[in-house]
Design an enzyme around this catalytic site. Structure first.
Site, PDB file in Angstrom:
ATOM      1  N   GLY A 242      10.652 -49.150  36.445  1.00 53.99           N
ATOM      2  CA  GLY A 242       9.567 -48.579  37.246  1.00 53.99           C
ATOM      3  C   GLY A 242       8.477 -48.050  36.347  1.00 53.99           C
ATOM      4  O   GLY A 242       8.289 -48.538  35.229  1.00 53.99           O
TER       5      GLY A 242
ATOM      6  N   ARG B  86      16.739 -67.032  42.281  1.00 56.08           N
ATOM      7  CA  ARG B  86      16.881 -66.569  40.888  1.00 56.08           C
ATOM      8  C   ARG B  86      17.940 -65.462  40.799  1.00 56.08           C
ATOM      9  O   ARG B  86      18.715 -65.398  39.835  1.00 56.08           O
ATOM     10  CB  ARG B  86      15.505 -66.066  40.424  1.00 56.08           C
ATOM     11  CG  ARG B  86      15.468 -65.393  39.080  1.00 56.08           C
ATOM     12  CD  ARG B  86      14.056 -64.877  38.799  1.00 56.08           C
ATOM     13  NE  ARG B  86      13.976 -64.210  37.522  1.00 56.08           N
ATOM     14  CZ  ARG B  86      12.871 -63.650  37.024  1.00 56.08           C
ATOM     15  NH1 ARG B  86      11.747 -63.707  37.687  1.00 56.08           N
ATOM     16  NH2 ARG B  86      12.884 -63.049  35.857  1.00 56.08           N
TER      17      ARG B  86
ATOM     18  N   ASP C  79       6.195 -44.385  34.895  1.00 62.49           N
ATOM     19  CA  ASP C  79       6.526 -43.310  33.949  1.00 62.49           C
ATOM     20  C   ASP C  79       7.458 -42.236  34.521  1.00 62.49           C
ATOM     21  O   ASP C  79       7.852 -41.317  33.814  1.00 62.49           O
ATOM     22  CB  ASP C  79       5.264 -42.701  33.318  1.00 62.49           C
ATOM     23  CG  ASP C  79       4.265 -42.271  34.372  1.00 62.49           C
ATOM     24  OD1 ASP C  79       4.671 -42.167  35.549  1.00 62.49           O
ATOM     25  OD2 ASP C  79       3.086 -42.042  34.019  1.00 62.49           O
ATOM     26  N   THR C  80       7.859 -42.396  35.805  1.00 62.16           N
ATOM     27  CA  THR C  80       8.919 -41.526  36.343  1.00 62.16           C
ATOM     28  C   THR C  80      10.138 -41.635  35.435  1.00 62.16           C
ATOM     29  O   THR C  80      10.905 -40.678  35.275  1.00 62.16           O
ATOM     30  CB  THR C  80       9.362 -42.026  37.751  1.00 62.16           C
ATOM     31  OG1 THR C  80       8.207 -42.261  38.513  1.00 62.16           O
ATOM     32  CG2 THR C  80      10.279 -41.068  38.454  1.00 62.16           C
ATOM     33  N   GLY C  81      10.301 -42.810  34.846  1.00 63.45           N
ATOM     34  CA  GLY C  81      11.446 -43.050  33.962  1.00 63.45           C
ATOM     35  C   GLY C  81      11.476 -42.085  32.793  1.00 63.45           C
ATOM     36  O   GLY C  81      12.548 -41.707  32.316  1.00 63.45           O
TER      37      GLY C  81
ATOM     38  N   ARG D 160       3.247 -57.317  37.901  1.00 65.32           N
ATOM     39  CA  ARG D 160       4.454 -57.565  37.096  1.00 65.32           C
ATOM     40  C   ARG D 160       4.326 -56.766  35.804  1.00 65.32           C
ATOM     41  O   ARG D 160       3.238 -56.700  35.228  1.00 65.32           O
ATOM     42  CB  ARG D 160       4.576 -59.056  36.759  1.00 65.32           C
ATOM     43  CG  ARG D 160       4.763 -59.959  37.962  1.00 65.32           C
ATOM     44  CD  ARG D 160       4.566 -61.418  37.601  1.00 65.32           C
ATOM     45  NE  ARG D 160       5.337 -61.824  36.449  1.00 65.32           N
ATOM     46  CZ  ARG D 160       4.804 -62.332  35.339  1.00 65.32           C
ATOM     47  NH1 ARG D 160       3.498 -62.493  35.228  1.00 65.32           N
ATOM     48  NH2 ARG D 160       5.571 -62.677  34.331  1.00 65.32           N
ATOM     49  N   CYS D 161       5.452 -56.176  35.389  1.00 63.80           N
ATOM     50  CA  CYS D 161       5.423 -55.410  34.130  1.00 63.80           C
ATOM     51  C   CYS D 161       4.964 -56.301  32.994  1.00 63.80           C
ATOM     52  O   CYS D 161       4.298 -55.852  32.065  1.00 63.80           O
ATOM     53  CB  CYS D 161       6.812 -54.896  33.791  1.00 63.80           C
ATOM     54  SG  CYS D 161       7.546 -53.970  35.096  1.00 63.80           S
TER      55      CYS D 161
ATOM     56  N   GLU E  55      -2.644 -49.648  32.844  1.00 67.79           N
ATOM     57  CA  GLU E  55      -2.002 -50.787  33.496  1.00 67.79           C
ATOM     58  C   GLU E  55      -2.480 -50.838  34.941  1.00 67.79           C
ATOM     59  O   GLU E  55      -2.068 -49.991  35.744  1.00 67.79           O
ATOM     60  CB  GLU E  55      -0.493 -50.503  33.444  1.00 67.79           C
ATOM     61  CG  GLU E  55       0.383 -51.636  33.724  1.00 67.79           C
ATOM     62  CD  GLU E  55       1.869 -51.224  33.749  1.00 67.79           C
ATOM     63  OE1 GLU E  55       2.672 -52.136  33.644  1.00 67.79           O
ATOM     64  OE2 GLU E  55       2.206 -50.034  33.903  1.00 67.79           O
TER      65      GLU E  55
ATOM     66  N   GLU F 140      13.052 -49.619  31.833  1.00 72.44           N
ATOM     67  CA  GLU F 140      11.901 -50.499  31.587  1.00 72.44           C
ATOM     68  C   GLU F 140      10.750 -49.940  32.396  1.00 72.44           C
ATOM     69  O   GLU F 140      10.831 -49.864  33.622  1.00 72.44           O
ATOM     70  CB  GLU F 140      12.258 -51.937  31.997  1.00 72.44           C
ATOM     71  CG  GLU F 140      11.273 -52.961  31.451  1.00 72.44           C
ATOM     72  CD  GLU F 140      10.166 -53.274  32.425  1.00 72.44           C
ATOM     73  OE1 GLU F 140       9.100 -52.636  32.308  1.00 72.44           O
ATOM     74  OE2 GLU F 140      10.361 -54.130  33.292  1.00 72.44           O
TER      75      GLU F 140
ATOM     76  N   ASN G  15       8.492 -54.322  42.844  1.00 67.31           N
ATOM     77  CA  ASN G  15       7.986 -55.696  42.670  1.00 67.31           C
ATOM     78  C   ASN G  15       9.073 -56.763  42.622  1.00 67.31           C
ATOM     79  O   ASN G  15       8.796 -57.935  42.878  1.00 67.31           O
ATOM     80  CB  ASN G  15       7.042 -55.791  41.463  1.00 67.31           C
ATOM     81  CG  ASN G  15       7.704 -55.426  40.162  1.00 67.31           C
ATOM     82  OD1 ASN G  15       8.803 -54.869  40.161  1.00 67.31           O
ATOM     83  ND2 ASN G  15       7.061 -55.712  39.058  1.00 67.31           N
TER      84      ASN G  15
HETATM   85  O1  G3H Z   1       7.918 -56.265  36.552  1.00 66.50           O
HETATM   86  C1  G3H Z   1       8.723 -56.299  35.645  1.00 66.50           C
HETATM   87  C2  G3H Z   1       9.589 -57.458  35.529  1.00 66.50           C
HETATM   88  O2  G3H Z   1      10.664 -57.142  34.691  1.00 66.50           O
HETATM   89  C3  G3H Z   1       8.860 -58.690  35.066  1.00 66.50           C
HETATM   90  O3  G3H Z   1       9.636 -59.792  35.314  1.00 66.50           O
HETATM   91  O4  G3H Z   1       8.524 -61.461  33.847  1.00 66.50           O
HETATM   92  O5  G3H Z   1      10.135 -62.149  35.616  1.00 66.50           O
HETATM   93  O6  G3H Z   1       7.885 -61.289  36.231  1.00 66.50           O
HETATM   94  P1  G3H Z   1       9.005 -61.247  35.254  1.00 66.50           P
END
Ligand code: G3H
Length: 496
Positions: A245, A116, A247-249, A297-298, A391, A264, A169
Site C-alpha cells: 500500500g 494470474r 506510506d501507512t506501511g 500501479r506501484c 507518485e 511494498e 489496485n
Molecule cells: O501496484 C503494485 C504492484 O505490485 C505492481 O504489480 O507490476 O504486476 O502491475 P504489476
C-alpha cells in the site's frame, strides 16, 4: 453476477458477510461500510464493519487452527491450494465483475488478474513442496577447533498467524500473493482487504472456503481502518505482517512488535532513455508502463528521464500513442478508466496544477470528468515541480530532459522511493553499469517496470519497502529456521 450462484451464501441482503471460523457471518456491530463505484461515484456494494471483539475471535481461531495445520502434510496443503486455484479460475467472471465495479479495472484486465492469481497459487503450492521439503545438514568440523561431534539439522517452520493487507489496485492478486505462501508454509492467515476491492477479495476467499481448508485457518475481516486497522496490526496474536500500500506501511512498521514484516509501499519508477535507444520500443513501453490501469500501479513508469538529443523525437512518438488511448468506463474495456476515488483524482489534479503553474509543457489539454482523468504527458518538467518526485497514481506522466546519464541516475537516486526503474539502450555494458548505479530493488533493461512473472523476486529499497516478495522469497519470509543438534560422545567421520 457478484453474490450469486455459488457465492450466494456470502451475501446478506445488500451487505456482504465477513469470513471467520469457516463461516460467513454478519457483524454484531450492525454497521456496514459502503463501497463507492469509481465510475458512477455511487455506493455499489456494502461490506460488514467488523468490531475489535470480532477481530479478537478471528485471532483466537487462527491461532488454534494453525497448530493443527502445521501438522498437516505438505502434500495435503499443496493439494488444497491447487484446488482453490482451480475454483478461483473457474469463477473468474463474477470476481472480475467485482473488480470492474469496485476499482474500475478494465474488464479484460480484471479477468487477467483472477487467472494470474490462480496461477500464482498453483505455482506457490509446487514451490512450497520443493523448498519446504528440504532442510540443511551441517557438521561441526568445518569450524576451526571442532571435531565432527555435532550434526546440525535445520528446517523451515511456520511463523504462526500471518496478517495480510493488500492494496486496492490488485485486491485479489496481491491478496493471494500473501495467502498462498503463508498457507503452504503452515501458517494461518487473517486477511484485511482494502475497502475498495473488498467484495472481490471476499469472493476469492470463498473459493478457498469451497476448496475445504480447515475452519479458522483463513479469515477475512472487513471494516473501517480507523476502527480495526491499528487493532489488527498491533494485535499480539499476529506473528507476521505482509502489507502492500502507501506510506501507512511506514507507520505500521513503527508500531508493529518484534515480528517479520514484508512491505511494498509504492515507487517513483524512472525510465532512463539513452541516445542509442530504440525509440519505438521506448514509446510502446512508456504507454504500457505509464498508462496501463490508468497509472495506478506501484511499478508504473512515473518519470521519464530522456537524453535531450532524442527527447523531441521520443515525446512526438509517445504523443502519437497517447491520442490513441481510449478513455471511458471499465465495462467497455477502455485503456484509461476512472481513478479509484475522488480524493485520488483531486490529488492528481493538484500535481498537474502545480506543474502548470511552474511552466511544464502540456502535450495534451488537461481534462477531467468526475474521477476520469484523460491521459496527460507533461514535457520539460523540472525538479522544482511536485510531479518530478511525487507518485500521482494516475494517468499523468512527467518527462524530464537530461544532459547526461549521470543526471538521470542522480534524479532516480534522489527519490525517497526505490522500487523499480528501467533503462533503454542497445549497449548492454552501459545498461549493466546504469542498473548497478540505480538504487532500486529491480532494474528492467529495455522494458517497462513490472512485478511479474510472479515468481521473480520483488523488492523495494528505501521508502518503497522492506523485504523481498515473489513466491520463493515470500515462502521463506513466512517461515523461521529451526535447528536440532545431535551431539556425539566421540568424533565420527563417514567412511567411503
Ligand atoms: O501496484 C503494485 C504492484 O505490485 C505492481 O504489480 O507490476 O504486476 O502491475 P504489476
Amino acid at each position: 453476477m457478484a453474490g450469486n450462484g455459488i457465492f450466494a451464501e456470502i451475501l446478506d441482503g445488500d451487505v456482504f458477510k465477513y469470513y471467520a471460523d469457516g463461516e460467513w457471518k454478519k457483524s454484531n456491530s450492525g454497521k456496514s461500510v459502503p463501497i463507492v463505484n469509481p465510475t458512477t461515484r455511487r455506493t455499489h456494494y456494502k461490506v460488514q464493519a467488523c468490531s475489535q471483539e470480532e477481530v479478537n475471535k478471528v485471532m483466537e481461531a487462527a491461532k488454534a487452527a494453525q497448530k493443527l495445520w502445521a501438522k498437516t502434510p505438505l502434500w495435503k496443503r499443496a493439494e488444497l491450494l491447487h484446488k482453490a486455484a482451480a475454483i478461483l479460475k473457474e469463477h473468474k467472471a463474477p470476481i472480475a465483475e467485482c473488480l470492474v465495479k469496485e476499482i474500475a479495472k478494465p474488464a479484460k484486465d480484471a479477468v487477467t488478474e483472477v487467472i494470474r492469481s490462480g496461477d500464482l497459487v498453483s505455482y506457490c503450492a509446487e514451490e512450497g513442496v520443493r523448498i519446504l521439503g528440504e532442510g540443511k545438514f551441517l557438521v561441526s568440523d568445518s569450524f576451526p577447533g571442532n571435531e565432527r561431534t555435532k550434526y546440525c539439522l535445520t528446517s523451515k517452520i511456520p511463523l504462526g498467524v500471518v496478517l495480510a493487507i493488500p492494496p486496492f489496485n490488485y485486491p485479489v492478486n496481491l491478496a493471494v500473493s500473501k495467502i498462498a505462501p503463508a498457507l503452504i508454509a503452515g501458517n494461518s492467515l487473517v486477511l484485511k482487504p482494502p475497502t475498495q476491492g473488498a467484495v472481490a477479495a471476499l469472493h476469492m476467499v470463498h473459493c478457498f472456503h469451497l476448496a475445504g481448508f480447515p475452519k479458522g485457518l483463513i479469515s477475512c475481516v472487513t471494516g473501517k481502518g480507523s476502527e480495526i486497522g491499528d487493532f489488527l496490526t498491533m494485535h499480539p496474536a499476529v506473528n507476521c505482517i505482509s502489507f502492500t500500500g502507501g506510506d501507512t506501511g511506514i507507520s505500521i512498521s513503527k508500531k508493529a512488535g518484534m515480528i517479520p514484516l514484508q512491505m511494498e509501499l509504492g515507487g517513483k519508477d524512472a525510465c532512463i532513455v539513452l541516445e542509442d535507444a530504440d525509440l519505438d520500443l521506448v514509446a510502446a513501453n512508456i504507454i504500457k508502463g505509464g498508462f496501463s490501469y490508468s497509472g495506478q500501479r506501484c511499478t508504473a513508469v512515473k518519470v521519464v528521464l530522456v537524453m535531450e538529443s532524442v527527447a523531441d523525437s521520443l515525446v512526438e512518438k509517445v504523443k502519437a500513442k497517447v491520442v490513441k488511448l481510449t478513455v471511458g468506463p471499465p465495462e467497455e474495456n477502455c485503456d484509461i478508466t476512472p481513478v479509484v476515488s475522488e480524493s485520488s483524482a483531486n490529488f492528481i489534479e493538484g500535481l498537474v496544477m502545480d506543474a502548470k503553474q511552474k511552466g511544464a509543457t502540456f502535450c495534451q489539454e488537461y481534462r477531467r470528468e468526475g474521477n476520469l482523468i484523460w491521459p496527460l504527458l507533461l514535457d520539460n518538467v523540472r525538479p522544482d515541480m511536485r510531479i518530478a518526485w511525487e507518485e500521482p497514481f494516475g494517468p499523468v506522466l512527467p518527462v524530464i530532459r537530461i544532459g547526461s546519464v549521470e543526471e538521470g541516475i542522480h534524479h532516480c537516486n534522489a527519490s525517497n522511493f526505490g522500487l523499480q526503474g528501467c533503462v533503454f539502450t542497445k549497449d548492454i555494458n552501459k545498461a549493466m553499469l546504469i542498473s548497478d548505479a540505480m538504487e532500486t530493488g529491480t532494474v528492467q533493461i529495455n522494458s517497462a517496470p513490472a512485478r511479474g512473472p510472479d515468481h521473480f523476486p520483488f523488492q523495494g529499497f528505501k521508502d518503497s519497502g522492506i523485504g523481498s516478495q515473489g513466491i520463493t522469497n515470500s515462502i521463506n519470509m513466512m517461515t523461521k529456521v529451526k535447528s536440532t543438534v545431535i551431539n556425539l560422545p566421540s568424533p565420527s567421520y563417514t567412511m567411503g
